[in-house]
Design a protein around this motif. Structure first.
Motif, PDB file in Angstrom:
ATOM      1  N   LYS A  60      -2.748   0.487  -2.342  1.00  0.00           N
ATOM      2  CA  LYS A  60      -3.770   1.524  -2.164  1.00  0.00           C
ATOM      3  C   LYS A  60      -4.996   0.927  -1.475  1.00  0.00           C
ATOM      4  CE  LYS A  60      -5.984   5.119  -5.016  1.00  0.00           C
ATOM      5  NZ  LYS A  60      -7.331   4.603  -5.297  1.00  0.00           N
TER       6      LYS A  60
ATOM      7  N   THR B 296       0.713   3.120  -1.401  1.00  0.00           N
ATOM      8  CA  THR B 296       1.207   4.153  -0.500  1.00  0.00           C
ATOM      9  C   THR B 296       2.712   3.972  -0.435  1.00  0.00           C
ATOM     10  OG1 THR B 296      -0.809   4.143   0.832  1.00  0.00           O
ATOM     11  CG2 THR B 296       1.165   5.077   1.840  1.00  0.00           C
TER      12      THR B 296
ATOM     13  N   PHE C  29       0.558   9.012  -1.882  1.00  0.00           N
ATOM     14  CA  PHE C  29      -0.449   8.033  -2.287  1.00  0.00           C
ATOM     15  C   PHE C  29      -0.474   8.026  -3.819  1.00  0.00           C
ATOM     16  CE2 PHE C  29      -1.595   9.799   1.831  1.00  0.00           C
ATOM     17  CZ  PHE C  29      -1.662   8.640   2.592  1.00  0.00           C
TER      18      PHE C  29
END
Length: 432
Positions: free
Chosen positions: A124, A133, A143
């Motif tokens: 992330k 991600t 996400f």
């Protein structure tokens, strides 16, 4: 008057109305009141930018960006004092009947990520919560953000609740799904990269996954509860500030500090204790619909809201004082600690860790403050606040309880307490 004469009189009156100038008989013109804010210019040339948290904090703490002229009326309202639909905001709960089930579903259009293993693209990149991600087994991008170690269900529950409330309020929202992940569900994608503190990007390694998960809360069965946010169609081009306009967006012509939906967000922030209301928690996307290229503005990242501080329980100060205020600091110093801030004495009941610090007894909508000054909030007038309070009033008790139920707190006490506190704070907003 006998019947024939009455019919003649009515006919003459109708003829007089038809012959009269249109301004004398028409209350509204064809384009008045405007129901949708026109966005006629092609925004394909918009470029990506980044809002730096440190610069944004310093700018708003020590300066007064934007137009702060007192009493300026919101500039994006129509002739009946409403906010038209736009790429910023769309009328939902105030404009039409919306059921509790509709609100509890919010922006969700499907059932979340496809079953199967997830391919990690990268750790992330933004925010404080640990996450990745990923691509699901269908190839869709998500996400993923976890609860912080030691604070189970706090951030994920807060995000689940806020996502649905802000959707019903009228703001554009990403689709957020609660998911459960085990390490066996994850593998490193062929093109996954990681940029360590040295700044040199390299291929991602298994140790990088372990480093992220060490910061996340692990359940007794070895799984990790998380929020999976669906990637939004379009090209991300950074966030929006709460003042000025975006110079490369030809449709962005109303200074943000004079947009009612951004001014009125102060009332919503107070209701939900969204102290994190700032530009870094927004995201603009260059979107193409019907052959038009325009920028669509999203509010997101609600990990620090209600009683959650994303990676910790919300601080006592949150909602009560800016991160830096000279007067109370000097008072404490001058009195050698005899003076203490009132909010240090607020009572937070003994509730599960998933709730954090969230209360309604001492809450005052008029004195509530975000983490640091917000130009749009500072420009809020009474009519902006009234507009926002009308929207808050449409959230009935059943709808609030249905929203909180979607957060799937494992302890019923957490659900009951959060719903009761939201109802209590809603009532205070309405009374104010």
């Amino acid at each position: 008057m006998r019947r024939p004469f009455r019919i003649i009189a009515l006919a003459l009156f109708a003829a007089a109305l038809a012959a009269a100038p249109s301004g004398a008989t028409r209350r509204f013109f064809d384009d008045d009141p405007i129901a949708r804010e026109p966005e006629t210019q092609d925004a394909a040339g918009v470029a990506e930018w980044e809002i730096d948290l440190t610069i944004d904090l310093a700018t708003n703490l020590f300066g007064r960006p934007g137009d702060g002229t007192p009493g300026v009326r919101a500039r994006n309202i129509n002739t009946i004092d409403e906010v038209p639909d736009s790429s910023w905001f769309t009328n939902r709960i105030l404009a039409r009947p919306v059921t509790a089930d509709d609100i509890a579903r919010g922006p969700l259009t499907g059932n979340g990520p496809a079953p199967g293993k997830w391919s990690i693209v990268s750790p992330k990149q933004s925010g404080f919560a640990p996450g990745f991600t990923v691509l699901d087994s269908r190839g869709d991008r998500w996400f993923v953000s976890f609860d912080a170690a030691g604070y189970p269900e706090a951030a994920t529950g807060a995000i689940a609740v806020a996502n649905k409330i802000f959707w019903a309020l009228g703001y554009w929202q990403v689709e957020n799904y609660l998911v459960s992940i085990k390490t066996d569900d994850l593998f490193i994608g062929d093109k996954a990269t990681f940029t360590p503190a040295s700044g040199r990007k390299r291929r991602m390694r298994p140790d990088d996954i372990k480093a992220v998960l060490r910061r996340a809360h692990r359940s007794a069965d070895g799984s990790y509860r998380a929020i999976a946010a669906r990637a939004v169609p379009g090209r991300p081009v950074g966030g929006f500030r709460y003042y000025g306009t975006r110079p490369d967006d030809p449709n962005d012509i109303v200074p943000h500090e004079h947009r009612r939906e951004l001014r009125g967000a102060r009332v919503f922030g107070a209701w939900l204790n969204h102290d994190d209301s700032r530009g870094v928690n927004s995201l603009d996307f260059l979107t193409t619909e019907g052959g038009r290229n325009f920028v669509k503005h999203y509010m997101f990242d609600f990990g620090s809201i209600m009683g959650s501080g994303t990676t910790f329980a919300q601080r006592h100060r949150a909602g009560n004082e800016y991160i830096l205020e000279w007067k109370p600091g000097w008072l404490t110093l001058a009195t050698l600690g005899i003076y203490t801030r009132p909010w240090l004495h607020y009572n937070y009941p003994d509730v599960p860790a998933s709730v954090g610090r969230f209360e309604g007894d001492s809450f005052d909508p008029e004195t509530w403050k975000p983490e640091y000054p917000n130009p749009a909030f500072r420009n809020m007038r009474a009519d902006d606040a009234f507009w926002a309070a009308r929207i808050v009033s449409r959230f009935g008790d059943d709808a609030i309880r249905a929203i909180v139920a979607k957060a799937r707190y494992s302890d019923p006490q957490a659900s009951d307490y959060i719903a009761a506190t939201l109802i209590k704070r809603r009532d205070k907003v309405m009374q104010t």
